[in-house]
Design a protein around this motif. Structure first.
Motif, PDB file in Angstrom:
ATOM      1  N   ALA A  23       8.989  14.300   9.556  1.00 36.76           N
ATOM      2  CA  ALA A  23       9.896  13.870   8.498  1.00 36.76           C
ATOM      3  C   ALA A  23       9.086  13.644   7.227  1.00 36.76           C
ATOM      4  O   ALA A  23       7.896  13.340   7.277  1.00 36.76           O
TER       5      ALA A  23
ATOM      6  N   GLY B 114       4.915   6.177   3.250  1.00 37.39           N
ATOM      7  CA  GLY B 114       4.870   6.204   4.702  1.00 37.39           C
ATOM      8  C   GLY B 114       4.468   4.862   5.287  1.00 37.39           C
ATOM      9  O   GLY B 114       3.956   4.807   6.403  1.00 37.39           O
ATOM     10  N   GLY B 115       4.637   3.777   4.546  1.00 38.92           N
ATOM     11  CA  GLY B 115       4.333   2.448   5.069  1.00 38.92           C
ATOM     12  C   GLY B 115       2.877   2.050   4.929  1.00 38.92           C
ATOM     13  O   GLY B 115       2.521   0.919   5.228  1.00 38.92           O
ATOM     14  N   ILE B 116       2.006   2.948   4.471  1.00 39.38           N
ATOM     15  CA  ILE B 116       0.594   2.619   4.321  1.00 39.38           C
ATOM     16  C   ILE B 116       0.308   2.348   2.839  1.00 39.38           C
ATOM     17  O   ILE B 116       0.517   3.231   2.003  1.00 39.38           O
ATOM     18  N   PRO B 117      -0.146   1.128   2.522  1.00 46.44           N
ATOM     19  CA  PRO B 117      -0.322   0.787   1.103  1.00 46.44           C
ATOM     20  C   PRO B 117      -1.496   1.530   0.470  1.00 46.44           C
ATOM     21  O   PRO B 117      -2.486   1.840   1.129  1.00 46.44           O
TER      22      PRO B 117
ATOM     23  N   TYR C  86      -2.846  -5.754  -6.566  1.00 48.00           N
ATOM     24  CA  TYR C  86      -1.469  -6.071  -6.211  1.00 48.00           C
ATOM     25  C   TYR C  86      -0.563  -4.861  -6.418  1.00 48.00           C
ATOM     26  O   TYR C  86       0.171  -4.470  -5.508  1.00 48.00           O
TER      27      TYR C  86
ATOM     28  N   LEU D  81       7.664  11.651   4.086  1.00 49.58           N
ATOM     29  CA  LEU D  81       7.268  10.245   4.006  1.00 49.58           C
ATOM     30  C   LEU D  81       7.944   9.588   2.813  1.00 49.58           C
ATOM     31  O   LEU D  81       7.676   9.943   1.673  1.00 49.58           O
TER      32      LEU D  81
ATOM     33  N   ASP E 112       7.799   2.960   0.463  1.00 56.22           N
ATOM     34  CA  ASP E 112       8.316   1.584   0.354  1.00 56.22           C
ATOM     35  C   ASP E 112       7.664   0.920  -0.844  1.00 56.22           C
ATOM     36  O   ASP E 112       6.561   1.296  -1.242  1.00 56.22           O
TER      37      ASP E 112
ATOM     38  N   ARG F  11      -4.611   5.656   3.013  1.00 54.43           N
ATOM     39  CA  ARG F  11      -4.983   6.001   4.386  1.00 54.43           C
ATOM     40  C   ARG F  11      -6.509   6.044   4.521  1.00 54.43           C
ATOM     41  O   ARG F  11      -7.050   6.891   5.227  1.00 54.43           O
TER      42      ARG F  11
ATOM     43  N   GLU G 201      -4.780   1.391  -1.812  1.00 54.68           N
ATOM     44  CA  GLU G 201      -5.767   0.327  -1.925  1.00 54.68           C
ATOM     45  C   GLU G 201      -6.599   0.553  -3.184  1.00 54.68           C
ATOM     46  O   GLU G 201      -7.061   1.661  -3.440  1.00 54.68           O
TER      47      GLU G 201
ATOM     48  N   SER H 103      -1.251  -2.075  -3.873  1.00 53.09           N
ATOM     49  CA  SER H 103      -0.859  -2.361  -2.491  1.00 53.09           C
ATOM     50  C   SER H 103       0.654  -2.436  -2.348  1.00 53.09           C
ATOM     51  O   SER H 103       1.175  -2.384  -1.241  1.00 53.09           O
ATOM     52  N   ALA H 104       1.348  -2.564  -3.493  1.00 55.42           N
ATOM     53  CA  ALA H 104       2.811  -2.620  -3.412  1.00 55.42           C
ATOM     54  C   ALA H 104       3.387  -1.244  -3.101  1.00 55.42           C
ATOM     55  O   ALA H 104       4.472  -1.131  -2.537  1.00 55.42           O
TER      56      ALA H 104
ATOM     57  N   ALA I 248       6.560  -2.967  -1.995  1.00 54.09           N
ATOM     58  CA  ALA I 248       6.470  -4.335  -1.483  1.00 54.09           C
ATOM     59  C   ALA I 248       6.258  -5.365  -2.590  1.00 54.09           C
ATOM     60  O   ALA I 248       6.111  -6.547  -2.312  1.00 54.09           O
ATOM     61  N   GLY I 249       6.212  -4.932  -3.858  1.00 50.88           N
ATOM     62  CA  GLY I 249       5.969  -5.887  -4.937  1.00 50.88           C
ATOM     63  C   GLY I 249       7.160  -6.798  -5.163  1.00 50.88           C
ATOM     64  O   GLY I 249       8.308  -6.386  -4.987  1.00 50.88           O
TER      65      GLY I 249
ATOM     66  N   ARG J 293       3.683   1.917  -1.009  1.00 56.90           N
ATOM     67  CA  ARG J 293       3.360   2.208   0.390  1.00 56.90           C
ATOM     68  C   ARG J 293       4.013   3.500   0.848  1.00 56.90           C
ATOM     69  O   ARG J 293       5.041   3.477   1.519  1.00 56.90           O
TER      70      ARG J 293
END
Lengths: 429, 395
Positions: free
Chosen positions: B4, B54-57, B46, B6, B9, B133, B59, B49-50, B11-12, B52
């Motif tokens: 599927a 595929g869910g991996i932030p 910040y 990616l 997301d 990743r 860095e 990292s917000a 997250a901030g 993401r």
């Protein structure tokens, strides 16, 4: 198999969409995402708690054991309920934990999560910092002043004139309390008195170009010289002066600046140094104030020397014109009485030497001999005091020292002709 | 097995970025600006990292001390140029032209290559310190090519009064993207400058309308046409938001990393909404704060009471210690700047990034498996030049 290992489940939306409901650590399997820092694959690992360590179990059956003491958390992460950890400062591996239960477990048990890596480049930073400070100091305090001094004497008078005119316009606009620039005072009788002062001082021989004195309708007690021989006297200074000799003394001081070409040096020096100072403070919020203060500090160092030089010139000029140099001193004496002397920190920021020192210097220059003085006749002096138009008594209320009131004999026509002043602007209303 | 796409997301959260921006902003003021390297680092950690995918932030691994070092390096080089060159320019400007304008003009033109230099170097630094990743991004050295291309394209943009803007945007983006790496894989910017003309269409039309309205109003001297100008202004604002959304889409969907592609769908309406809501929130907060400060001052005056008024009336202000009003003024001044940037981060930057992140997907992520790590780009000067030159706080 490898497909699944590498990054299967993470790529699929279903299994662990961010689990918002906090689930306490249970004996059931809990998962996190692992990246090895070598390939761009993500592996799903189950997390097991061991004494002083966590165990990462891969789908392939492989295991990794990370000691709790080695774990470091990434700081300032957006996902506050999860945690991202690495096994040691230099590791490229990452464990991305979204399960709040495991995150809490790690936070409670790993004691050195927040330990920072040692800063290794301190000597280099110190080296470059001293290099930066040294080069800025060299440029601001040595190169720029030397070049400004040299170049100021080569600048053609028309160029200086243009520089002064540009500054003059800016000052008139900056001091104004409304849209139109502060108006010039040009009553012919008053200007004739100014010309008389100029004639009496007879400084032409020392000057690269003739001076041109203007009076600005503003209550500041101040006067200054601009590049190109323009001297600006504020109405406030004439109001505050006790007699024509004090005004003459101040003008002699400003002529000293013109003779020394101080304003031109200042302008060139600022052009060089303000940009350099701007570098230091970058564009952080409100850095302009710091820039202004720093520039003031740098300028003050030079202008205090320039002021002393102008004073020395003025003493000499006044003596030649048979006017007592003490009048520079008496004026400052009253300033000190009214506003106090600048000492301590303010003394460093102030562009003028401490007034006490100047008063003493003026007294020494006076040297006890007698002078003819009498720069202006009483009529001329009265005309000078009305160079901006008749002065309503109410105008003088603010910061007048009591002894000055004695002179205000005849302001018989108070506010009526006030509107006749050019542009109707008086600076203090 | 097909994977599927990616989704990304975000997250901030507003309260957290508000706190972070406020704390770091206050420290920056207290340290006369030197904490800004820490501030930038922490804010980037910040923001990165917000995001993401595929869910991996993402860095951000840049450090404050390397920025400090880079800044000092840049100062050593730039101080000389800015101090001495500006002084000489000013001298010649007054000798030959009797005015400051030529000096400023030459100085700006002289600084332009340095600004482009700084931009490319800053981009290289930021990419080299970004990982996803666990894999580093990177930008190939190539600053000289970027500088002369920027001079050329910006020059043409100025000469054509902005008409050339989409072409400039495309070629400068292509130059950088074609030198960008994710791990050992090189990215590629496909498409052509033509794909960026369409996103600009509303801006062009709005400008034509505005010019036409001004022309008609001036010729006919009939004020009834003036309201059409408001319409044109509204259209222009819409056009800018449309450009922001659609140029992002056009450039993003033509970027490839091997077989990996991106899909995105930013919405013009949402962008206008974020700006409108953000400005409204900022304005509301500033008005509310002014009222609160006014009340507090009134209460203090009431508490200190009559002798304050008496002092003011008598002009006897020396009764108040001199540092009190100065301190109060500085406090207000710096609070204004700090809160301005804090609120902008909270109500505009963060929602904007959230929107762009959430509408962007990685297509064919399976191909990412072939990506391997790249070596660290040491890059001692970090983004010192960009920091020393006032380039704004572009990421």
């Amino acid at each position: 198999m490898s497909d699944f290992d590498d990054h299967g489940p993470t790529s699929l939306p279903e299994p662990p969409p961010p689990p918002p409901e906090p689930e306490p650590p249970k004996p059931v399997e809990v998962f996190a995402d692992y990246v090895d820092g070598m390939t761009a694959g993500v592996e799903r690992v189950s997390i097991w708690s061991k004494p002083d360590a966590i165990l990462l179990r891969f789908a392939s059956g492989d295991e990794l054991t990370w000691a709790l003491d080695d774990l470091r958390a990434l700081p300032d992460q957006a996902d506050a309920r999860g945690i991202v950890v690495k096994p040691g400062h230099d590791s490229l591996e990452r464990l991305i934990v979204r399960d709040p239960g495991i995150a809490i477990h790690i936070r409670e048990n790993a004691k050195r999560l927040g330990q920072r890596p040692p800063v290794t480049n301190i000597p280099r930073i110190a080296g470059w910092a001293s290099g930066a400070v040294a080069s800025v100091a060299l440029i601001i305090f040595v190169l720029v002043p030397i070049m400004a001094n040299q170049l100021a004497t080569y600048l053609p008078p028309e160029g200086e004139r243009a520089l002064g005119d540009a500054t003059f316009g800016q000052i008139r606009t900056a001091l104004s309390s409304d849209a139109s620039p502060v108006s010039l005072c040009e009553k012919p009788e008053g200007m004739a008195a100014i010309t008389a002062i100029e004639k009496r001082l007879n400084a032409e021989v020392d000057l690269p170009y003739p001076v041109e004195i203007a009076v600005l309708d503003h209550e500041l007690v101040n006067a200054f010289a601009l590049p190109g021989g323009r001297i600006i006297v504020f109405r406030g200074l004439i109001d505050d002066a006790q007699n024509a000799e004090e005004v003459t003394a101040v003008i002699a001081h400003e002529i000293g600046h013109v003779a020394n070409r101080d304003p031109t040096r200042d302008a060139l020096r600022s052009a060089g140094s303000i940009g350099v100072l701007g570098l230091l403070f970058g564009d952080f919020a409100g850095g302009t104030v710091m820039l202004f203060l720093a520039n003031q500090l740098v300028n003050a160092k030079y202008s205090q020397a320039a002021e002393t030089g102008a004073d020395a010139y003025a003493h000499d000029l006044l003596q030649r014109a048979d006017i007592d140099p003490k009048w520079i001193g008496t004026f400052f004496e009253r300033m000190v009485e009214e506003y106090g002397d600048a000492e301590g920190v303010m003394a460093h920021l102030s562009s003028h030497p401490q007034s006490r020192a100047r008063i003493e210097a003026a007294a020494t220059a006076s040297g006890g001999r007698t002078y003819r003085n009498e720069v202006l006749t009483d009529a001329q002096w009265a005309a000078l005091r009305e160079v901006c138009g008749p002065r309503p008594a109410s105008d003088d209320g603010n910061d007048k020292s009591p002894d000055d009131d004695a002179e205000e004999e005849g302001w018989e026509e108070p506010d009526t002709r006030r509107q006749d002043a050019p542009t109707g602007l008086s600076g203090d209303n | 097995m097909a994977f599927a796409d990616l989704r990304t997301d975000y997250a901030g959260e507003k309260p957290r970025i508000f706190n972070l921006a406020l704390v770091t902003g206050v420290f920056t003021v207290l340290t006369v600006g030197f904490y800004r390297f820490w501030m930038k680092t922490r804010m980037r950690r910040y923001y990165w990292s917000a995001i993401r995918p595929g869910g991996i932030p993402l860095e951000y691994v840049g450090t404050p001390t390397e920025k400090l070092l880079g800044f000092f390096t840049a100062v050593v080089f730039l101080a000389f140029y800015i101090g001495i060159v500006n002084l000489i320019l000013m001298f010649f400007s007054f000798s030959l032209f009797e005015g400051t304008a030529p000096a400023y003009a030459v100085s700006v033109v002289g600084l332009t290559p340095m600004i482009f230099f700084a931009q490319y170097r800053a981009r290289r630094y930021v990419l080299a310190r970004t990982r996803w990743r666990g894999i580093r991004f990177g930008l190939e050295p190539g600053v000289a090519g970027f500088v002369w291309r920027s001079m050329l394209h910006w020059g043409l943009t100025v000469v054509t009064a902005g008409l050339y803007w989409p072409v400039k945007t495309y070629y400068l983006e292509k130059y950088r993207v074609d030198r960008t790496y994710y791990g050992d894989h090189r990215m590629h910017q496909g498409g052509s400058w033509k794909t960026l003309v369409k996103p600009m269409i509303h801006v062009y039309l709005a400008l034509v309308t505005l010019v036409a309205v001004v022309a008609v109003t001036t010729v006919t001297e009939d004020p009834r046409y003036a309201p059409l100008g408001m319409l044109g202004m509204g259209w222009f604002v819409y056009g800018l938001a449309h450009w922001k959304a659609q140029s992002f889409k056009a450039l993003t969907e033509t970027k490839t990393l091997g077989d990996v592609r991106l899909r995105t769908a930013p919405r013009t309406g949402r962008i206008i909404g974020i700006y409108a809501g953000g400005w409204a929130a900022m304005f509301g907060i500033f008005v509310a704060a002014s009222i609160v400060i006014g009340i507090v001052v009134a209460m203090i005056v009431a508490a200190v009471g009559s002798n304050l008024f008496a002092d003011i009336e008598e002009g006897n202000l020396a009764a108040i210690p001199r540092f009190v009003p100065i301190l109060f003024g500085l406090l207000i001044y710096f609070s204004y700047f700090v809160f301005w940037s804090v609120l902008k981060e909270t109500f505009i930057s963060l929602p904007m990034m959230k929107h762009f992140a959430e509408v962007t997907e990685i297509v064919n992520p399976d191909a990412l498996r072939a990506v391997r790590q790249r070596a660290r780009d040491e890059f001692a000067e970090a983004e010192g030049f960009a920091d020393a030159l006032p380039l704004g706080d572009a990421f």
